[in-house]
Design a protein around this motif. Sequence first.
Motif, mmCIF file in Angstrom:
data_model
loop_
_atom_site.group_PDB
_atom_site.id
_atom_site.type_symbol
_atom_site.label_atom_id
_atom_site.label_comp_id
_atom_site.label_asym_id
_atom_site.label_seq_id
_atom_site.Cartn_x
_atom_site.Cartn_y
_atom_site.Cartn_z
ATOM 1 N N ALA A 27 0.365 -1.014 -0.035
ATOM 2 C CA ALA A 27 0.055 0.248 -0.197
ATOM 3 C C ALA A 27 0.892 0.907 0.188
ATOM 4 O O ALA A 27 2.130 0.776 0.806
ATOM 5 C CB ALA A 27 -0.702 -0.060 1.122
ATOM 6 N N ARG A 28 0.629 2.304 -0.468
ATOM 7 C CA ARG A 28 0.689 2.975 -0.341
ATOM 8 C C ARG A 28 0.684 4.266 0.406
ATOM 9 O O ARG A 28 -0.727 4.879 0.115
ATOM 10 C CB ARG A 28 1.191 4.246 -1.582
ATOM 11 N N GLU A 29 0.286 5.263 1.810
ATOM 12 C CA GLU A 29 0.008 6.323 2.688
ATOM 13 C C GLU A 29 0.913 7.318 2.220
ATOM 14 O O GLU A 29 2.055 7.129 3.127
ATOM 15 C CB GLU A 29 -0.208 5.472 3.624
ATOM 16 N N GLY A 30 0.235 8.665 1.786
ATOM 17 C CA GLY A 30 1.959 9.441 1.663
ATOM 18 C C GLY A 30 2.795 9.462 1.344
ATOM 19 O O GLY A 30 3.217 8.548 -0.003
ATOM 20 N N ASN A 31 3.993 9.853 1.794
ATOM 21 C CA ASN A 31 5.787 8.998 1.047
ATOM 22 C C ASN A 31 5.900 7.866 1.575
ATOM 23 O O ASN A 31 7.052 6.820 1.402
ATOM 24 C CB ASN A 31 6.548 9.817 1.365
ATOM 25 N N PHE A 32 5.057 6.943 2.677
ATOM 26 C CA PHE A 32 5.726 5.321 2.988
ATOM 27 C C PHE A 32 4.580 4.406 2.392
ATOM 28 O O PHE A 32 4.074 4.609 1.623
ATOM 29 C CB PHE A 32 4.645 5.205 4.475
ATOM 30 N N LEU A 33 5.941 3.242 2.345
ATOM 31 C CA LEU A 33 5.776 2.059 1.327
ATOM 32 C C LEU A 33 5.338 1.319 2.162
ATOM 33 O O LEU A 33 6.157 1.306 3.853
ATOM 34 C CB LEU A 33 6.634 1.563 0.760
ATOM 35 N N HIS A 71 13.345 16.062 -4.245
ATOM 36 C CA HIS A 71 12.269 14.896 -5.512
ATOM 37 C C HIS A 71 11.090 14.858 -4.825
ATOM 38 O O HIS A 71 10.655 15.103 -4.238
ATOM 39 C CB HIS A 71 12.877 13.955 -5.429
ATOM 40 N N THR A 72 10.061 14.415 -6.506
ATOM 41 C CA THR A 72 8.115 13.963 -6.074
ATOM 42 C C THR A 72 8.345 12.703 -6.848
ATOM 43 O O THR A 72 8.772 12.272 -7.048
ATOM 44 C CB THR A 72 7.823 14.982 -7.461
ATOM 45 N N SER A 73 7.431 12.354 -5.706
ATOM 46 C CA SER A 73 7.038 11.223 -6.346
ATOM 47 C C SER A 73 5.902 10.732 -7.029
ATOM 48 O O SER A 73 4.265 11.268 -5.612
ATOM 49 C CB SER A 73 7.215 9.768 -5.016
ATOM 50 N N GLU A 74 5.303 10.193 -7.995
ATOM 51 C CA GLU A 74 3.781 9.722 -7.482
ATOM 52 C C GLU A 74 3.790 7.931 -7.988
ATOM 53 O O GLU A 74 4.152 7.088 -8.323
ATOM 54 C CB GLU A 74 3.861 10.093 -9.398
ATOM 55 N N LEU A 75 2.787 7.294 -7.491
ATOM 56 C CA LEU A 75 1.553 6.141 -7.775
ATOM 57 C C LEU A 75 1.464 6.268 -8.976
ATOM 58 O O LEU A 75 0.475 7.067 -9.234
ATOM 59 C CB LEU A 75 1.622 5.917 -6.525
ATOM 60 N N VAL A 76 2.032 5.413 -10.188
ATOM 61 C CA VAL A 76 1.553 5.175 -11.277
ATOM 62 C C VAL A 76 0.801 4.165 -11.354
ATOM 63 O O VAL A 76 -0.072 4.431 -12.298
ATOM 64 C CB VAL A 76 3.147 4.853 -12.233
ATOM 65 N N SER A 77 0.613 3.138 -10.178
ATOM 66 C CA SER A 77 -0.360 1.795 -10.551
ATOM 67 C C SER A 77 -0.081 0.823 -8.948
ATOM 68 O O SER A 77 0.954 0.580 -8.470
ATOM 69 C CB SER A 77 -0.116 1.030 -11.862
ATOM 70 N N LEU A 78 -1.217 0.398 -8.809
ATOM 71 C CA LEU A 78 -1.046 -0.837 -7.742
ATOM 72 C C LEU A 78 -1.898 -1.698 -8.549
ATOM 73 O O LEU A 78 -3.071 -1.208 -8.243
ATOM 74 C CB LEU A 78 -1.864 -0.197 -6.359
ATOM 75 N N SER A 79 -1.754 -3.078 -8.444
ATOM 76 C CA SER A 79 -2.599 -4.276 -8.535
ATOM 77 C C SER A 79 -3.805 -4.327 -7.375
ATOM 78 O O SER A 79 -3.781 -3.992 -6.649
ATOM 79 C CB SER A 79 -1.546 -5.184 -9.419
ATOM 80 N N ASP A 80 -4.799 -5.417 -8.832
ATOM 81 C CA ASP A 80 -5.788 -5.258 -7.800
ATOM 82 C C ASP A 80 -5.529 -6.201 -7.176
ATOM 83 O O ASP A 80 -6.381 -6.087 -5.593
ATOM 84 C CB ASP A 80 -6.871 -6.239 -8.770
ATOM 85 N N ASP A 81 -5.309 -7.104 -6.336
ATOM 86 C CA ASP A 81 -4.377 -8.065 -5.741
ATOM 87 C C ASP A 81 -3.706 -6.878 -5.048
ATOM 88 O O ASP A 81 -2.679 -7.717 -3.827
ATOM 89 C CB ASP A 81 -4.147 -9.298 -6.250
#
Length: 280
Positions: A27-33, A71-81
């Motif tokens: 999961a991606r929450e703010g800048n945290f993986l 730097h900046t960080s962008e969530l490009v995609s997260l698979s359905d699973d």
Amino acid sequence: MKSLLTAAALFFACLTGFAAEPSLTLAREGNFLVIRGAQIPGGEIRINYLEAYCRAGSTDADWGKHTVVKHTSELVSLSDDARVMKLRDTLEDGVTVDHTITAGPDEVDFHLVAHNPGSTRSEAHWAQPCVRLSKFLGMDEKTAGNADDYLPKCFLFIDGKLTHLPTPQWATQARYVPGQVWCPANVPRTDVNPRPLNPLVPSNGLVGCFSSDDKVVYATAWEPYQELFQGVARCLHADFRLGGLQPGETKNIRGKIYLVPNDVDALLARYKKDFPEQVH
């Protein structure tokens, strides 16, 4: 009849080795993986990902004024699973870093592609994923600042042997304290985190810790790696190296996080297979 067919299918899957294994998820929450899984003590591990991209000459330099490359960080995609995540970081000098992060049953795999599309050399020399371990260790995250209570659970390898922290030699002087840095032989000691620099050279790039009940091991490694680091938020780092990028240059970086039963020999065998470049 349907239940019989389902049972037969499961039985066949077990016999043929294709039974689905429960996977870690992302999961991606703010800048945290955030890595989650029933097998993780505390249920999850949070990583400031990435905490910073850094310039060379960092060992005795001001962190904000000199070292950090914004730097900046962008969530490009997260698979359905929730098993495959793609991120894109864009550094202030135009360098892009594309991350493909894949969760498995007991590991998370990182594949990074860094590219400099510009006309001048990038100063981005290394970067740090900051892995927070309070929950994994059964400790209160609110007390993590400058904590050293978790050190006896942490380890790296010195002279080929698993060595718990604090190591026999422990540095206490640096621009910023506390903390501890271990620099591999092939990296200039002027180019690492500005925390106390340990005089011992690690045998390999693997660093980790044991859960509070000693049943589970967290460990991580990256290639190429810049340093191993024990920080000030109950964190452990294996920080990776970029080495600067020339105009038009592309570099590949890879990493692993292992969350496995406490069997150090099995962990080492797996690490050596995944990172043959780091085996001496």
